[in-house]
Design an enzyme around this catalytic site. Structure first.
Site, PDB file in Angstrom:
ATOM      1  N   SER A 102      -2.339  93.718  -5.294  1.00  0.00           N
ATOM      2  CA  SER A 102      -1.880  92.349  -5.472  1.00  0.00           C
ATOM      3  C   SER A 102      -1.129  92.197  -6.793  1.00  0.00           C
ATOM      4  CB  SER A 102      -3.066  91.395  -5.336  1.00  0.00           C
ATOM      5  OG  SER A 102      -2.647  90.051  -5.284  1.00  0.00           O
ATOM      6  N   ASP A 156       1.779  87.325   4.227  1.00  0.00           N
ATOM      7  CA  ASP A 156       0.820  87.334   3.126  1.00  0.00           C
ATOM      8  C   ASP A 156       1.087  86.088   2.293  1.00  0.00           C
ATOM      9  OD1 ASP A 156      -1.153  89.202   1.382  1.00  0.00           O
ATOM     10  OD2 ASP A 156       0.197  88.085   0.065  1.00  0.00           O
ATOM     11  N   HIS A 188      -4.953  89.334   2.901  1.00  0.00           N
ATOM     12  CA  HIS A 188      -4.752  89.798   1.528  1.00  0.00           C
ATOM     13  C   HIS A 188      -5.873  90.755   1.152  1.00  0.00           C
ATOM     14  CE1 HIS A 188      -2.500  89.367  -2.186  1.00  0.00           C
ATOM     15  NE2 HIS A 188      -3.632  89.213  -2.848  1.00  0.00           N
TER      16      HIS A 188
END
Length: 204
Positions: A102, A156, A188
């Site tokens: 991320s 996402d 995610h």
């Protein structure tokens, strides 16, 4: 700004390879370090820097760059300092590897592309290059076929798949050997297929 605070683990005494692990927003170095348990890196020096307040930069990675400063530059400096730790251990850049999730995946890609050279490889789990657009003049060097894996969900909530595609294209133009995989509706997270691909393509 970010303090030089990192966890050192793995093969500390006589490493020939190093893996730099970058955590996501709201997470900790300990969290991303646990990813190494699933990767083929048992003989690697593991380096996991910790972001101040558990975030590398305050806004979305696709916000205008100025909105993430000076934290973004500080984060990039901390990654550079982490690379320097590996080099001080006698590890060549072509044996330095990166992995991030991320926000950490975005920072991984941003760092290696601003400092492109022959690295061991990089795995970016849900990330893309940082900025409201891709600033190609920020990126320099030649990857010399460094293997890079980028996996992400479509959709996402945090990472538009279009930015992933654009990032892949830029890295390829700079000589990276990029494998991109899009997972419909994955969410995610990191899935087992991404782990397998990272091991087969990067940590082999």
């Amino acid at each position: 700004m970010h303090l030089e605070n990192m966890i050192t683990a793995g093969n500390i005494n006589n490493p020939s390879k190093a893996l730099i692990l970058l955590h996501g927003r709201g997470a900790r170095a300990e969290d991303i370090l646990s990813l190494a348990d699933h990767l083929n890196v048992k003989d690697y020096l593991l380096l996991a820097p910790q972001a101040t307040n558990n975030s590398w930069y305050p806004q979305s990675f696709i916000a205008p760059l100025a909105q993430n400063q000076p934290w973004l530059d500080s984060a990039l400096e901390l990654v550079a300092a982490t690379v320097a730790v590996a080099i001080a251990k006698g590890i060549a850049k072509e044996h330095i590897y990166f992995a991030g999730f991320s926000q950490g995946a975005c920072l991984t890609l941003e760092y290696i592309t601003r400092n492109a050279t022959r690295y061991g490889g990089a795995a970016a789990f849900t990330g893309g290059l940082i900025g409201d657009r891709i600033y190609s003049d920020h990126y320099k060097g030649e990857f010399a076929q460094t293997p890079v894996f980028i996996g992400t969900s479509d959709p996402d909530f945090h990472v538009p798949v279009e930015r992933v595609h654009d990032s892949v294209n830029l890295l390829k133009s700079m000589g990276a050997d990029v494998t991109e995989k899009i997972y419909p509706g994955m969410g995610h997270t990191i899935n087992s297929d991404e782990i397998s691909l990272a091991n087969n393509l990067i940590f082999k």
